[in-house]
Design an enzyme around this catalytic site. Structure first.
Site, PDB file in Angstrom:
ATOM      1  N   HIS A  14      -2.018  -1.403  -3.573  1.00  0.00           N
ATOM      2  CA  HIS A  14      -3.404  -0.099  -2.992  1.00  0.00           C
ATOM      3  C   HIS A  14      -2.966   1.367  -4.172  1.00  0.00           C
ATOM      4  O   HIS A  14      -1.595   2.017  -3.907  1.00  0.00           O
ATOM      5  CB  HIS A  14      -3.596  -0.068  -1.437  1.00  0.00           C
ATOM      6  CG  HIS A  14      -3.846  -0.918  -0.644  1.00  0.00           C
ATOM      7  ND1 HIS A  14      -3.790  -0.911   0.006  1.00  0.00           N
ATOM      8  CD2 HIS A  14      -4.232  -2.366  -1.576  1.00  0.00           C
ATOM      9  CE1 HIS A  14      -4.484  -2.299   0.990  1.00  0.00           C
ATOM     10  NE2 HIS A  14      -4.643  -3.181  -0.407  1.00  0.00           N
ATOM     11  N   SER A  69       0.737  -1.153   0.071  1.00  0.00           N
ATOM     12  CA  SER A  69       0.563   0.035  -0.087  1.00  0.00           C
ATOM     13  C   SER A  69       0.838   1.466  -0.160  1.00  0.00           C
ATOM     14  O   SER A  69       1.740   1.821  -0.925  1.00  0.00           O
ATOM     15  CB  SER A  69      -1.122  -0.132   1.171  1.00  0.00           C
ATOM     16  OG  SER A  69      -1.628   1.127   1.056  1.00  0.00           O
ATOM     17  N   THR A  70       0.833   2.444   1.087  1.00  0.00           N
ATOM     18  CA  THR A  70       1.614   3.786   0.645  1.00  0.00           C
ATOM     19  C   THR A  70       2.594   3.313   1.161  1.00  0.00           C
ATOM     20  O   THR A  70       3.114   2.298   2.016  1.00  0.00           O
ATOM     21  CB  THR A  70       1.179   4.426   2.284  1.00  0.00           C
ATOM     22  OG1 THR A  70      -0.468   4.045   2.423  1.00  0.00           O
ATOM     23  CG2 THR A  70       1.734   5.425   1.918  1.00  0.00           C
ATOM     24  N   MET A  92      -0.546   1.654   4.386  1.00  0.00           N
ATOM     25  CA  MET A  92      -1.341   1.962   6.098  1.00  0.00           C
ATOM     26  C   MET A  92      -2.559   0.361   6.293  1.00  0.00           C
ATOM     27  O   MET A  92      -2.843  -0.218   5.444  1.00  0.00           O
ATOM     28  CB  MET A  92      -2.395   3.451   5.900  1.00  0.00           C
ATOM     29  CG  MET A  92      -2.206   4.132   6.927  1.00  0.00           C
ATOM     30  SD  MET A  92      -2.567   5.447   6.816  1.00  0.00           S
ATOM     31  CE  MET A  92      -1.444   6.491   6.694  1.00  0.00           C
ATOM     32  N   ASP A 145      -4.446  -4.675   6.336  1.00  0.00           N
ATOM     33  CA  ASP A 145      -4.631  -5.217   4.980  1.00  0.00           C
ATOM     34  C   ASP A 145      -4.264  -6.431   4.538  1.00  0.00           C
ATOM     35  O   ASP A 145      -2.663  -6.408   4.981  1.00  0.00           O
ATOM     36  CB  ASP A 145      -5.346  -4.451   3.761  1.00  0.00           C
ATOM     37  CG  ASP A 145      -5.991  -5.228   2.975  1.00  0.00           C
ATOM     38  OD1 ASP A 145      -6.755  -6.151   3.008  1.00  0.00           O
ATOM     39  OD2 ASP A 145      -5.890  -4.955   1.324  1.00  0.00           O
TER      40      ASP A 145
END
Length: 353
Positions: A199, A172-173, A289, A292
């Site tokens: 993501h 993700s991030t 973040m 998940d």
């Protein structure tokens, strides 16, 4: 109040972004700049919590400005770009490689999708304001062939004995530069498929694929439902579809309910891989973040799979891998430069034809 600096050469965009961000009671737009030179001059006087940065600007563009900021006075930078322009989308990921923490689509005023775009910008700016960036971060993750430091990569002898069939990755991030490092370090004769959920803001996936393809030697694909997974190919989940693997080892795309407010979700992928491959898979959970994929990485480990979580020092946000580590879901906790060698050690060499 979250203090924001807006950097964009368009007066219309500066006004629109100021309006959108200021509508949130937790955000204060402390200033605007029309190019990178003005932004750097502003930073000599005041330090915002986050910068919303355009890419195409006169005098000094967003990429060069990001590089300068991360080398001198690190601040979380959100790239606000036109995702429909492939060149600009690719530049967004170059800026992430230089240290920007996220990318979102430019708002287009009123019309279809405008409310969602505005929501994404506000949420991203608020979330990224909490990221702690450091001066050396961009240099750690660049795709230079830097020697790994410290102990050698784990041999993962158990994984090799299980005849690994698939590598599953969630990010993700801060994920794109880490993916670049890992994938570019895999050999061109890597013998198993790599499936990835990253993501990312809707519309940026083609730019991500194009940017990765510049340095990655393996074929990159955005799969369709029913596609067979080919050895040595890398598959990235398409926008707005969960990515799973069916009983025949083919791509199973679904628009089932969101998980962790996400679609695609890492949890969905890892659960599918644990069910289909069990001990014959390797799961990798990278910077991001939230949580998940954390519980599902534990599911993979419990099924006998080798599991890897990115370490805290190299993560832009240690939420997802940190949650996994806390529940003992990771066989190994590694920095990016050690993940590819570990994957190679897990996978048996491709047999000669």
């Amino acid at each position: 109040m979250i203090q924001v600096l807006i950097v964009d050469d368009s007066a219309v965009q500066r006004t629109l972004l100021t309006h959108l961000l200021s509508a949130d009671p937790d955000i204060h737009v402390m200033g605007t700049a029309a190019n990178g030179e003005e932004a750097l001059a502003f930073l000599e006087r005041r330090t915002p919590d986050v910068i919303a940065m355009d890419l195409n600007m006169p005098k000094m563009d967003g990429l060069e400005t990001t590089e300068q900021i991360m080398q001198t006075c690190p601040v979380p930078i959100v790239i606000v770009s036109a995702h429909w322009d492939p060149r600009e989308a690719t530049s967004t990921f170059r800026a992430m490689e230089a240290g920007a923490v996220a990318g979102v689509a430019k708002p287009q005023g009123v019309g279809p999708g405008s409310e969602e775009a505005a929501r994404q910008i506000v949420q991203t700016v608020k979330a990224m304001s909490e990221v702690k960036v450091v001066r050396r971060w961009a240099h750690r993750l660049r795709v230079d062939k830097l020697p790994a430091t410290g102990s050698p990569a784990p041999s993962a002898a158990k994984g090799a004995a299980n005849d690994i069939k698939l590598i599953a990755v969630g990010a993700s991030t801060g994920g794109p530069p880490v993916l670049l490092r890992i994938l570019s370090d895999l050999p061109t004769d890597f013998s198993v498929p790599v499936v990835i959920v990253q993501h990312i803001a809707k519309g940026f996936l083609p730019g991500l694929v194009a940017w990765l393809a510049q340095s990655v030697g393996l074929p990159l694909r955005v799969p369709s439902h029913g596609d067979s997974l080919l050895p040595g190919h890398v598959y990235l989940a398409p926008d707005d579809f969960h990515f799973g693997i069916d009983r025949n080892g083919c791509v199973d795309l679904s628009q089932d309910r969101f998980e962790h407010s996400l679609r695609p979700s890492v949890s969905y992928l890892f659960r599918s891989v644990a069910d289909r491959y069990g001990s014959q898979a390797v799961g990798v959970l990278l910077t991001g973040m939230g949580r998940d994929g954390a519980q599902e990485l534990k599911l993979l480990k419990d099924a006998g799979a080798t599991t890897i979580a990115q370490d805290k020092e190299s993560s832009v946000v240690h939420g997802m891998p940190g949650e996994a580590i806390a529940m003992d879901a990771a066989t190994y906790v590694l920095p990016p430069e050690k993940i590819a060698p570990t994957l190679v050690n897990c996978v048996r060499p491709r047999k000669a034809a």
